[in-house]
Design a protein around this motif. Structure first.
Motif, mmCIF file in Angstrom:
data_model
loop_
_atom_site.group_PDB
_atom_site.id
_atom_site.type_symbol
_atom_site.label_atom_id
_atom_site.label_comp_id
_atom_site.label_asym_id
_atom_site.label_seq_id
_atom_site.Cartn_x
_atom_site.Cartn_y
_atom_site.Cartn_z
ATOM 1 N N HIS A 290 14.983 13.035 35.411
ATOM 2 C CA HIS A 290 13.811 13.890 35.581
ATOM 3 C C HIS A 290 12.581 13.070 35.973
ATOM 4 N N ALA A 291 12.476 11.859 35.425
ATOM 5 C CA ALA A 291 11.358 10.992 35.813
ATOM 6 C C ALA A 291 11.489 10.573 37.277
ATOM 7 N N ALA A 292 12.716 10.276 37.723
ATOM 8 C CA ALA A 292 12.920 9.869 39.114
ATOM 9 C C ALA A 292 12.529 10.990 40.076
ATOM 10 N N ILE A 293 12.823 12.217 39.725
ATOM 11 C CA ILE A 293 12.470 13.349 40.590
ATOM 12 C C ILE A 293 10.958 13.549 40.608
ATOM 13 N N ALA A 322 9.550 13.961 29.155
ATOM 14 C CA ALA A 322 10.172 12.813 29.825
ATOM 15 C C ALA A 322 9.285 12.313 30.961
ATOM 16 N N ILE A 323 8.679 13.216 31.714
ATOM 17 C CA ILE A 323 7.809 12.815 32.832
ATOM 18 C C ILE A 323 6.555 12.133 32.311
ATOM 19 N N VAL A 329 2.126 10.533 33.870
ATOM 20 C CA VAL A 329 1.228 11.565 34.380
ATOM 21 C C VAL A 329 1.624 12.911 33.787
ATOM 22 N N GLU A 330 0.661 13.827 33.803
ATOM 23 C CA GLU A 330 0.975 15.206 33.422
ATOM 24 C C GLU A 330 1.728 15.868 34.570
ATOM 25 N N PRO A 331 2.856 16.509 34.273
ATOM 26 C CA PRO A 331 3.618 17.164 35.350
ATOM 27 C C PRO A 331 2.771 18.142 36.161
#
Length: 472
Positions: A290-293, A322-323, A329-331
């Motif tokens: 999820h972080a990679a995306i 996770a992000i 950063v905030e999604p």
């Protein structure tokens, strides 16, 4: 469990008398008349006359859990779908199952220690329903009953009572993705939980799920029919008429939880498919993908990026957390990133140029639509939980593989360059998991209904299926 929540009302001080009265035969027509007033046509507020002469009327249980299939069935002029609201089903059962509320609190109905009490309660409800269902049909005509999964506790007595009352009972089973990685585990789970289908016909997508049901002791050969996935019919027909749709401009990650591939987290650690302790399951994998995306979205601000979980409560916050932790950063501050459940899978696939995910049926749909699919394989999925990865024999051929977060980003960027041509859907993948690619699954289901009604609602899966020309 909604059923037991409704049953809890019967434990108030004045309820034992009402419970006793409700169980008396003389009151069956009254309760059936009340239930009949609440039955409605699917997509309408009434349960009026059939929409066409001779149309088969299906009384659907658990309608909120299989709406995609019900929409398709209701669109057929030979079929009319009626809904028995879940709260009405629970109300009818409550006088018989209320005694289970305390013993089952925090437990599962199939656990061995509860089986004697559960069997007694279900047997009593079964006997009552054999009286109740004919009375219900006097209030609202219906030809068959149907649900979407064979192991719902709330359906057990209805499933066994309906055929005894001359009403065919179908299960159009929706949980059909049984990859080789989990077949043995599935069979063992079915056997350990002593599932046994007592209805008329159990319809499944594919031969692998059928074999799991047979080997797991859920049903014998005469009751299981392979029909395909009716929700895929329109897609297959459109592809036959129009060919592959042009690629979109987005990237979509079909999200997943910590319990990938049927991974058991254990009752003390289970939190809706997520590890409560962050010690069991594919936790690092979840975070890294999820972080990679999210980083991909940051690095490519012109590309719309979607992350689609099945639902947002808990799941959405796990993604956001996770992000925040790994990307910093905030999604919501990433303008081209959307964490959403608002769009269905096929709409997102058509919007996308590249699809990312693991183990999901949506990945098969993406390949059917000619989209390249990238499956990330790293962290726990190359370590202790490697055995829970689906589609092994299709990896590197029909699905691309990324062996690290960096390789995932690089692979997606190359695919976004649009240098690849249309990727034809692999027929063997489709047949293994969806059964058929001819767009005729609804036709097979309707013929199965027709055969069952013609056979008179007896224990008829084998004969009805053969009349309908199905694989039994």
């Amino acid at each position: 469990m909604k059923l037991l929540e409704v049953a809890a009302a019967w434990r108030r001080p004045f309820m034992p008398l009402l419970r006793m009265l409700a169980r008396r035969r003389i009151f069956v027509p009254i309760i059936a008349a009340y239930a009949a007033r609440h039955i409605r046509r699917y997509g309408d507020s009434t349960a009026g006359t059939a929409k066409a002469p001779g149309a088969i009327r299906i009384l659907a249980l658990n309608s909120t859990r299989w709406q995609a299939d019900l929409i398709i069935l209701a669109a057929d002029p030979r079929v009319e779908v009626l809904i028995l609201p879940e709260e009405v089903q629970a109300m009818v059962a409550a006088p018989f199952l209320s005694a289970l509320r305390r013993p089952l609190a925090g437990g599962a109905w199939w656990e061995e220690k509860y089986r004697p009490a559960v069997s007694v309660a279900l047997a009593a409800l079964d006997r009552y329903l054999q009286l109740f269902l004919p009375e219900l049909r006097r209030g609202v005509r219906f030809d068959v009953m149907a649900t979407c999964t064979f192991y719902y506790f709330q359906d057990r007595a209805w499933e066994s009572a309906a055929p005894k009352a001359g009403i065919p009972f179908f299960c159009l089973h929706k949980e059909n993705q049984k990859d080789d990685a989990i077949v043995a585990q599935t069979v063992e789970r079915y056997r350990a939980r002593c599932y046994r289908f007592k209805g008329s016909v159990l319809a499944v997508y594919n031969r692998k799920e059928r074999q799991c049901l047979l080997d797991g002791g859920v049903a014998d050969e005469s009751r299981v029919a392979v029909v395909g996935a009716i929700r895929m019919d329109d897609l297959f027909r459109r592809l036959a008429d129009d060919g592959l749709p042009p690629p979109g401009d987005a990237v979509t990650l079909f999200s997943f939880r910590h319990n990938i591939g049927g991974l058991l987290l254990g009752p003390a650690d289970e939190g809706g498919g997520f590890s409560c302790s962050d010690a069991v399951g594919c936790i690092e994998y979840f975070d890294l993908v999820h972080a990679a995306i999210a980083r991909l979205a940051l690095d490519n601000p012109h590309v719309p990026v979607f992350i689609k979980p099945k639902w947002l409560p808990v799941w959405g916050e796990k993604i956001r957390d996770a992000i925040r932790r790994l990307v910093g950063v905030e999604p919501d501050s990433i303008p081209n990133l959307a964490i959403t459940t608002d769009l269905d899978a096929q709409a997102l696939i058509r919007r996308s140029m590249v699809v990312v995910g693991v183990n999901s049926t949506a990945l098969i749909e993406a390949r059917i639509l000619g989209r390249p699919v990238v499956i990330p394989l790293f962290a726990e999925l190359t370590g202790r939980h490697a055995g829970h990865v689906y589609f092994r024999k299709f990896l590197g051929k029909d699905f691309l593989v990324a062996n690290s977060p960096r390789e995932l980003a690089e692979t997606v960027k190359v695919l976004l360059g649009g240098q690849h041509g249309p990727m034809q859907p692999p027929k063997d993948l489709v047949e293994e998991f969806l059964g058929f690619d001819d767009g005729l699954s609804r036709e097979r289901v309707v013929r199965l209904f027709q055969g069952a009604v013609a056979a008179g609602g007896l224990r008829l899966a084998g004969s009805a299926g053969k009349q309908a020309g199905l694989e039994i």
